[in-house]
Design a protein around this motif. Structure first.
Motif, PDB file in Angstrom:
ATOM      1  N   ARG A   1       0.854  -1.184   0.000  1.00 57.30           N
ATOM      2  CA  ARG A   1       0.000   0.000   0.000  1.00 57.30           C
ATOM      3  C   ARG A   1       0.891   1.236   0.000  1.00 57.30           C
ATOM      4  O   ARG A   1       2.014   1.196   0.540  1.00 57.30           O
ATOM      5  CB  ARG A   1      -0.944  -0.009   1.194  1.00 57.30           C
ATOM      6  N   PRO A   2       0.412   2.303  -0.581  1.00 55.11           N
ATOM      7  CA  PRO A   2       1.217   3.533  -0.609  1.00 55.11           C
ATOM      8  C   PRO A   2       1.578   3.990   0.803  1.00 55.11           C
ATOM      9  O   PRO A   2       0.861   3.716   1.765  1.00 55.11           O
ATOM     10  CB  PRO A   2       0.296   4.544  -1.305  1.00 55.11           C
ATOM     11  N   SER A   3       2.701   4.674   0.902  1.00 59.36           N
ATOM     12  CA  SER A   3       3.114   5.239   2.187  1.00 59.36           C
ATOM     13  C   SER A   3       3.371   6.729   1.995  1.00 59.36           C
ATOM     14  O   SER A   3       3.428   7.220   0.871  1.00 59.36           O
ATOM     15  CB  SER A   3       4.373   4.535   2.711  1.00 59.36           C
TER      16      SER A   3
ATOM     17  N   ASP B   1       1.993   9.391   7.334  1.00 63.92           N
ATOM     18  CA  ASP B   1       1.405   8.179   7.930  1.00 63.92           C
ATOM     19  C   ASP B   1       1.260   8.293   9.450  1.00 63.92           C
ATOM     20  O   ASP B   1       0.266   7.844  10.013  1.00 63.92           O
ATOM     21  CB  ASP B   1       2.262   6.951   7.611  1.00 63.92           C
ATOM     22  N   LEU B   2       2.252   8.868  10.095  1.00 67.39           N
ATOM     23  CA  LEU B   2       2.222   8.990  11.552  1.00 67.39           C
ATOM     24  C   LEU B   2       1.676  10.346  12.002  1.00 67.39           C
ATOM     25  O   LEU B   2       1.681  10.658  13.196  1.00 67.39           O
ATOM     26  CB  LEU B   2       3.628   8.796  12.125  1.00 67.39           C
ATOM     27  N   ASN B   3       1.197  11.118  11.030  1.00 69.56           N
ATOM     28  CA  ASN B   3       0.687  12.464  11.320  1.00 69.56           C
ATOM     29  C   ASN B   3      -0.645  12.675  10.604  1.00 69.56           C
ATOM     30  O   ASN B   3      -0.784  13.559   9.746  1.00 69.56           O
ATOM     31  CB  ASN B   3       1.708  13.516  10.857  1.00 69.56           C
ATOM     32  N   PRO B   4      -1.647  11.864  10.941  1.00 68.79           N
ATOM     33  CA  PRO B   4      -2.923  11.908  10.201  1.00 68.79           C
ATOM     34  C   PRO B   4      -3.687  13.214  10.360  1.00 68.79           C
ATOM     35  O   PRO B   4      -4.600  13.486   9.578  1.00 68.79           O
ATOM     36  CB  PRO B   4      -3.708  10.734  10.802  1.00 68.79           C
ATOM     37  N   GLU B   5      -3.313  14.037  11.336  1.00 70.18           N
ATOM     38  CA  GLU B   5      -4.030  15.301  11.533  1.00 70.18           C
ATOM     39  C   GLU B   5      -3.599  16.374  10.536  1.00 70.18           C
ATOM     40  O   GLU B   5      -4.188  17.459  10.482  1.00 70.18           O
ATOM     41  CB  GLU B   5      -3.793  15.812  12.960  1.00 70.18           C
TER      42      GLU B   5
ATOM     43  N   HIS C   1       5.820   6.657  -2.506  1.00 71.48           N
ATOM     44  CA  HIS C   1       5.856   7.299  -1.191  1.00 71.48           C
ATOM     45  C   HIS C   1       5.761   8.808  -1.388  1.00 71.48           C
ATOM     46  O   HIS C   1       6.555   9.400  -2.118  1.00 71.48           O
ATOM     47  CB  HIS C   1       7.157   6.937  -0.464  1.00 71.48           C
ATOM     48  N   GLU C   2       4.786   9.444  -0.706  1.00 79.06           N
ATOM     49  CA  GLU C   2       4.635  10.890  -0.789  1.00 79.06           C
ATOM     50  C   GLU C   2       5.463  11.563   0.299  1.00 79.06           C
ATOM     51  O   GLU C   2       5.381  11.194   1.472  1.00 79.06           O
ATOM     52  CB  GLU C   2       3.165  11.285  -0.631  1.00 79.06           C
ATOM     53  N   THR C   3       6.249  12.563  -0.095  1.00 77.43           N
ATOM     54  CA  THR C   3       7.088  13.273   0.864  1.00 77.43           C
ATOM     55  C   THR C   3       6.498  14.638   1.204  1.00 77.43           C
ATOM     56  O   THR C   3       5.688  15.191   0.445  1.00 77.43           O
ATOM     57  CB  THR C   3       8.514  13.488   0.318  1.00 77.43           C
ATOM     58  N   VAL C   4       6.939  15.186   2.331  1.00 79.88           N
ATOM     59  CA  VAL C   4       6.461  16.513   2.739  1.00 79.88           C
ATOM     60  C   VAL C   4       6.979  17.598   1.797  1.00 79.88           C
ATOM     61  O   VAL C   4       6.476  18.718   1.806  1.00 79.88           O
ATOM     62  CB  VAL C   4       6.881  16.845   4.188  1.00 79.88           C
ATOM     63  N   THR C   5       7.987  17.260   0.995  1.00 78.89           N
ATOM     64  CA  THR C   5       8.551  18.237   0.061  1.00 78.89           C
ATOM     65  C   THR C   5       7.857  18.189  -1.299  1.00 78.89           C
ATOM     66  O   THR C   5       8.304  18.842  -2.245  1.00 78.89           O
ATOM     67  CB  THR C   5      10.058  18.004  -0.105  1.00 78.89           C
ATOM     68  N   GLY C   6       6.765  17.399  -1.422  1.00 73.38           N
ATOM     69  CA  GLY C   6       5.968  17.428  -2.634  1.00 73.38           C
ATOM     70  C   GLY C   6       6.381  16.469  -3.732  1.00 73.38           C
ATOM     71  O   GLY C   6       6.032  16.672  -4.897  1.00 73.38           O
ATOM     72  N   PHE C   7       7.096  15.410  -3.370  1.00 71.70           N
ATOM     73  CA  PHE C   7       7.484  14.400  -4.351  1.00 71.70           C
ATOM     74  C   PHE C   7       6.678  13.120  -4.153  1.00 71.70           C
ATOM     75  O   PHE C   7       6.300  12.779  -3.025  1.00 71.70           O
ATOM     76  CB  PHE C   7       8.979  14.068  -4.244  1.00 71.70           C
TER      77      PHE C   7
ATOM     78  N   MET D   1      10.214   4.157   3.824  1.00 70.37           N
ATOM     79  CA  MET D   1      10.212   3.249   2.676  1.00 70.37           C
ATOM     80  C   MET D   1      10.790   1.888   3.045  1.00 70.37           C
ATOM     81  O   MET D   1      10.297   0.844   2.608  1.00 70.37           O
ATOM     82  CB  MET D   1      10.952   3.881   1.498  1.00 70.37           C
ATOM     83  N   LEU D   2      11.818   1.885   3.876  1.00 73.40           N
ATOM     84  CA  LEU D   2      12.382   0.610   4.337  1.00 73.40           C
ATOM     85  C   LEU D   2      11.395  -0.122   5.232  1.00 73.40           C
ATOM     86  O   LEU D   2      11.273  -1.350   5.171  1.00 73.40           O
ATOM     87  CB  LEU D   2      13.700   0.863   5.073  1.00 73.40           C
ATOM     88  N   ARG D   3      10.680   0.628   6.057  1.00 72.44           N
ATOM     89  CA  ARG D   3       9.654   0.013   6.898  1.00 72.44           C
ATOM     90  C   ARG D   3       8.560  -0.618   6.035  1.00 72.44           C
ATOM     91  O   ARG D   3       8.065  -1.712   6.326  1.00 72.44           O
ATOM     92  CB  ARG D   3       9.073   1.070   7.841  1.00 72.44           C
ATOM     93  N   ALA D   4       8.177   0.057   4.954  1.00 70.50           N
ATOM     94  CA  ALA D   4       7.164  -0.481   4.043  1.00 70.50           C
ATOM     95  C   ALA D   4       7.629  -1.792   3.432  1.00 70.50           C
ATOM     96  O   ALA D   4       6.846  -2.746   3.294  1.00 70.50           O
ATOM     97  CB  ALA D   4       6.829   0.530   2.958  1.00 70.50           C
TER      98      ALA D   4
END
Length: 197
Positions: free
Chosen positions: A17-19, A23-27, A112-118, A187-190
């Protein structure tokens, strides 16, 4: 193919599943209609008598973005690239001197979506011919390997720090002097999740 790669191939055959960095900040409020830039990273494994070794880099300390952080070789998809796999191979050649003919692509994980928009596609590969890492000093301070067993044994934990005015939670998987965290650790955790470990 060497027996050590069997768990990786089995993981790639399972659904994932996408990551994301969220993931740890759903708010987190993500803007509707946001446009993500495609990118690819190369997760390269080498079979050794001690087991699978994973190649990582330490980004150059003078970089504007993510200086000194632990990362996979890779980067954004350029117009001349035929997608994220091609981008990952090109960037690995540029950043650490890994010829693309020295690796065999095993498959890809979900983006994997990053906070930097990638939107980063992790590309798994195995080293099929020896190479001597040659870090590009404009981008990379160091190339090193980590025993994959260290990560597959679930050495992940969650840490937090304040970012843009609120607490941000993220995975970490320290190894010796190397602080593996953020998107790289996620990504390694995924991958490890898909291996059922």
């Amino acid at each position: 193919m060497a027996e050590g790669f069997t768990p990786l191939l089995a993981a790639l055959a399972r659904p994932g599943r996408p990551s994301s960095d969220y993931d740890l900040n759903p708010e987190t409020d993500l803007p509707a209609g946001r446009v993500l830039r495609p990118a690819g990273v190369l997760i390269v494994f080498e079979e050794t008598p001690a087991g699978l070794q994973l190649y990582l880099t330490k980004r150059a300390s003078h970089l504007r973005h993510h200086p000194g952080q632990i990362a996979f070789p890779g980067g954004k998809v350029d117009p001349a690239d035929d997608g994220p796999v091609a981008a990952a191979l090109r960037e690995a050649e540029e950043e650490i001197g890994l010829p693309r003919e020295n690796v065999e692509i095993l498959g890809v994980l979900e983006p994997h979506e990053t906070v930097t928009g990638f939107l980063v596609t992790p590309v798994l590969a195995r080293l099929v011919a020896p190479f001597t890492p040659r870090p590009d000093p404009s981008e990379v301070d160091e190339v090193f390997t980590v025993p994959f067993a260290h990560l597959a044994s679930r050495r992940f934990r969650v840490e937090s720090r304040r970012w843009r005015g609120r607490m941000r939670h993220y995975y970490v998987a320290p190894f010796g002097p190397y602080y593996i965290w953020g998107a790289t650790a996620r990504m390694l955790r995924a991958l490890c999740d898909r291996m059922g470990r």
